[in-house]
Design a protein around this motif. Structure first.
Motif, PDB file in Angstrom:
ATOM      1  N   SER A 213     -12.927  19.264  -6.385  1.00  0.00           N
ATOM      2  CA  SER A 213     -11.568  18.976  -5.908  1.00  0.00           C
ATOM      3  C   SER A 213     -10.663  20.209  -5.835  1.00  0.00           C
ATOM      4  O   SER A 213      -9.595  20.149  -5.252  1.00  0.00           O
ATOM      5  CB  SER A 213     -10.929  17.886  -6.763  1.00  0.00           C
ATOM      6  OG  SER A 213     -10.910  18.286  -8.107  1.00  0.00           O
TER       7      SER A 213
ATOM      8  N   ASP B 202     -14.241  23.400 -11.005  1.00  0.00           N
ATOM      9  CA  ASP B 202     -15.706  23.406 -10.938  1.00  0.00           C
ATOM     10  C   ASP B 202     -16.132  24.699 -10.255  1.00  0.00           C
ATOM     11  O   ASP B 202     -15.650  25.020  -9.166  1.00  0.00           O
ATOM     12  CB  ASP B 202     -16.193  22.200 -10.125  1.00  0.00           C
ATOM     13  CG  ASP B 202     -15.718  20.887 -10.720  1.00  0.00           C
ATOM     14  OD1 ASP B 202     -16.112  20.577 -11.850  1.00  0.00           O
ATOM     15  OD2 ASP B 202     -14.921  20.187 -10.056  1.00  0.00           O
TER      16      ASP B 202
ATOM     17  N   MET C 115     -16.229  18.159 -12.947  1.00  0.00           N
ATOM     18  CA  MET C 115     -17.677  17.965 -12.983  1.00  0.00           C
ATOM     19  C   MET C 115     -17.993  16.973 -14.084  1.00  0.00           C
ATOM     20  O   MET C 115     -17.512  17.114 -15.185  1.00  0.00           O
ATOM     21  CB  MET C 115     -18.272  19.344 -13.300  1.00  0.00           C
ATOM     22  CG  MET C 115     -19.734  19.433 -13.201  1.00  0.00           C
ATOM     23  SD  MET C 115     -20.236  19.534 -11.504  1.00  0.00           S
ATOM     24  CE  MET C 115     -21.885  18.937 -11.679  1.00  0.00           C
TER      25      MET C 115
ATOM     26  N   ASP D 189      -9.798  19.719 -12.938  1.00  0.00           N
ATOM     27  CA  ASP D 189     -10.648  20.753 -13.519  1.00  0.00           C
ATOM     28  C   ASP D 189     -11.069  21.762 -12.451  1.00  0.00           C
ATOM     29  O   ASP D 189     -10.868  21.536 -11.252  1.00  0.00           O
ATOM     30  CB  ASP D 189     -11.872  20.127 -14.218  1.00  0.00           C
ATOM     31  CG  ASP D 189     -12.831  19.449 -13.245  1.00  0.00           C
ATOM     32  OD1 ASP D 189     -12.508  19.375 -12.047  1.00  0.00           O
ATOM     33  OD2 ASP D 189     -13.902  18.999 -13.669  1.00  0.00           O
TER      34      ASP D 189
HETATM   35 MG    MG Z   1     -13.670  18.472 -10.543  1.00  0.00          MG
END
Ligand code: MG
Ligand code: GTP
Length: 582
Positions: free
Chosen positions: A240, A253, A1, A251
């Protein structure tokens, strides 16, 4: 994000240190092993082609034609039956599973390393967790106090005399972070074709089934905290982690979904008595989101085991709570009231699942962009992975025989249950893969990669906007260097942050890469390959770090006369050297 704000150094270092290594292993002593476990999430090296009468579509997804939400609900439910256990380094898997199975059947279990050894254990029934909790103690620690929060993050203790060391050799370690770019270049250089290189890169980088399970489990652990305030809430991964384009180490999210309890969808009787909740009021939806995230962020900080470096970034365009979840190694961004991003994730999942070339091309382009610092993990004036993905989708819509349908077409195919309007924006599109007919495009990955670079190396960015809803370029409504219309909020440009310099770098690199792929020196395996002399070629050569800034390479004519930037010169030199050696 993405957000625009600063990251604390402590946070960055804790994330950098969180390295996740999975030791995947299944207990042979349990019969109910999910056969899907061994397969990768949302990926396949070979496209699964399904030809139904009057329908032509190619599905590339482990989950076949399951819709985004079906997959979400299944994985959320699995995660709710799971626990995360920190184990002593030399844990005897058999004894461990036999000890836990007193609480009920175990569906699956795998180990990984991140600041120690952890096991993800999924029980067959949720009731097993009640039994497990009853037999689990709050630790007593000298000189310190503990918050008596009974989460599903546990530690295995051995007060003896049970011998927990492995008598057999330890199960193979399966790293869950990406390999170093140099190792990737080496690996790709050994492949026999550019198509194989692209497939190999995708295989290497994509999230594994276990990694996705862990992502859902972390969301589920977080939900247990948020449930103190909102018992019926759900925390869903988006971006993702679930859209099919996730790379190991990306990461996590998360979206705090309060829709189920908001009563928004509840039909009130037209006549007669009814009850409604008394509630506090907020000045705006944004203010309400901010206060919810503030309180939950505080709770995560104070009571969330394993959650460190909590930052409340409530003034961002999309307010969020950012923290590192140490036991998993994930950097987490928790948002609320972010339903459009959920829809974007669903759309990307759909596009990525239609044809295996979509994911392969996105992985290659993302990796290429990262290798040349076109994208970055730090927010700034560069192109984001999300924008880059939309650019690949647009390119695939613009083929002479389109590989992907337009978003407008996907909307036409939508059924009544697909209808979705978020904050006045129509986000409706079909969720059922089988309703989508694809055209018969047979271009190879190599052709597509080459054409991608040609396409964006010559795209009229100064005048035109990228629009996947229409599947064609449109006049730019405003003068940002790069204009990519937000698929669900047409008034917004998803790449508004990109400045002219960054766009120029992207275009220059596209041109250079297109040129390289046309040269025999680069587009066929080097003769030394057979002797193990693997000079970078094809996609591997494209990933080689730039020696010089290629931003100076402008205009195709100039490039043809003078193509050899320092980088290309260096690559040609290394090819010559390896020829001499072999
Ligand atoms: Mg992400
Ligand atoms: P990674 O770089 O692997 O994390 O890719 P990502 O797709 O997860 O991107 P990121 O974490 O930056 O954003 C998470 C999700 O938020 C994306 O997948 C999009 O759905 C959404 N998103 C990110 N940036 C934008 C944007 O500029 N506009 C809109 N509408 N959505 C965005």
């Amino acid at each position: 994000m993405r957000f625009h704000g600063s990251l604390s150094a402590a946070m960055a270092s804790s994330i950098a240190m969180c390295r996740l290594h999975l030791r995947g292993s299944l207990s042979k002593c349990f019969k109910k092993v999910d056969s899907c476990f061994q397969r990768k999430f949302g990926t396949s090296t070979a496209a699964t082609k399904t030809d139904a009468p009057n329908k032509k579509y190619k599905i590339d997804s482990k989950d076949g034609n399951k819709s985004f939400y079906t997959v979400q609900e299944e994985k959320i439910e699995q995660a709710e039956r799971s626990v995360l256990i920190s184990c002593p380094a030399k844990t005897n898997e058999k004894k461990f599973l036999s000890y836990l199975s007193r609480h009920g059947d175990i569906n699956k279990c795998f180990f990984y390393e991140s600041y120690g050894t952890y096991a993800v254990v999924e029980f067959s029934n949720k009731e097993s967790l009640t039994s497990l909790h009853e037999g689990t103690a709050i630790p007593s620690i000298n000189h310190e106090a503990t918050v008596p929060f009974k989460s599903r993050l546990l530690s295995l203790r051995n007060a003896g005399p049970v011998d927990m060391s492995n008598d057999q050799s330890a199960p193979p370690c399966q790293p869950q972070t990406t390999i170093h770019i140099n190792d990737l270049i080496q690996r790709l250089s050994k492949e026999a074709s550019i198509d194989q290189q692209i497939s190999s890169l995708t295989e290497t980088y994509q999230l594994t089934e276990e990694n996705v399970c862990l992502r859902f489990l972390v969301c589920s652990l977080l939900k247990d905290i948020a449930a103190a305030y909102f018992p019926e809430c759900t925390i869903r991964p988006f971006g993702s982690s679930v859209n099919g384009f996730g790379k190991l180490g990306c990461d996590l999210d998360m979206f705090l979904d309060l829709d189920g309890i908001s009563g928004r969808n509840l039909k009130r009787p037209k006549a007669g008595l009814s009850l409604e909740y008394q509630t506090k009021r907020s000045a705006s939806e944004r203010a309400c989101t901010q206060s919810i995230l503030s309180v939950i962020g505080e709770c995560v900080d104070q009571f969330g085991p394993g959650c460190v470096g909590v930052q409340k970034i409530l003034q961002a365009r999309c307010p969020l709570v950012r923290f590192a979840h140490q036991p998993s190694g994930f950097q987490c961004d928790l948002t609320a009231n972010n339903r459009v991003a959920m829809k974007s994730s669903e759309l990307l999942y759909l596009y990525g699942g239609l044809d295996r070339r979509v994911r392969c091309l996105v992985f290659s382009v993302r990796c290429w962009a990262r290798a040349h610092s076109i994208t970055s993990s730090i927010p700034g004036a560069w192109i984001s992975n999300f924008s880059l993905t939309v650019m690949v989708l647009f390119f695939l819509q613009r083929r002479t025989i389109p590989i992907l349908p337009t978003l407008d077409h996907l909307k036409e195919l939508a059924g009544p249950l697909d209808k979705s309007v978020i904050e006045g924006n129509d986000c409706t599109f079909v969720s059922d893969f089988t309703k989508i007919r694809l055209q018969d495009n047979t271009e190879t990955l190599e052709q597509l990669l080459q054409e991608f670079f040609e396409f964006y190396g010559t795209f009229a960015f100064n005048r035109m906007s990228i629009n996947i809803r229409k599947g064609r370029e449109q006049n730019k409504p405003e003068m940002s260097p790069l204009h990519i219309q937000n698929p669900f909020e047409p008034a917004l440009n998803v790449s508004k942050n990109v400045n002219g310099t960054q766009l120029e770098r992207f275009v220059a690199l596209c041109r250079e890469s297109a040129w390289m792929l046309q040269q025999r020196e680069f587009n066929v395996p080097h003769s030394g390959s057979a002797t193990g002399n693997n000079a970078p070629w094809g996609l591997a050569a494209l990933l080689m770090p730039s020696v010089s800034q290629v931003a100076g390479v402008k205009g195709r004519k100039k490039r043809k006369r003078e193509p050899a930037s320092e980088r290309i010169k260096g690559l040609l030199e290394s090819l010559k050297n390896s020829e001499v050696k072999s």
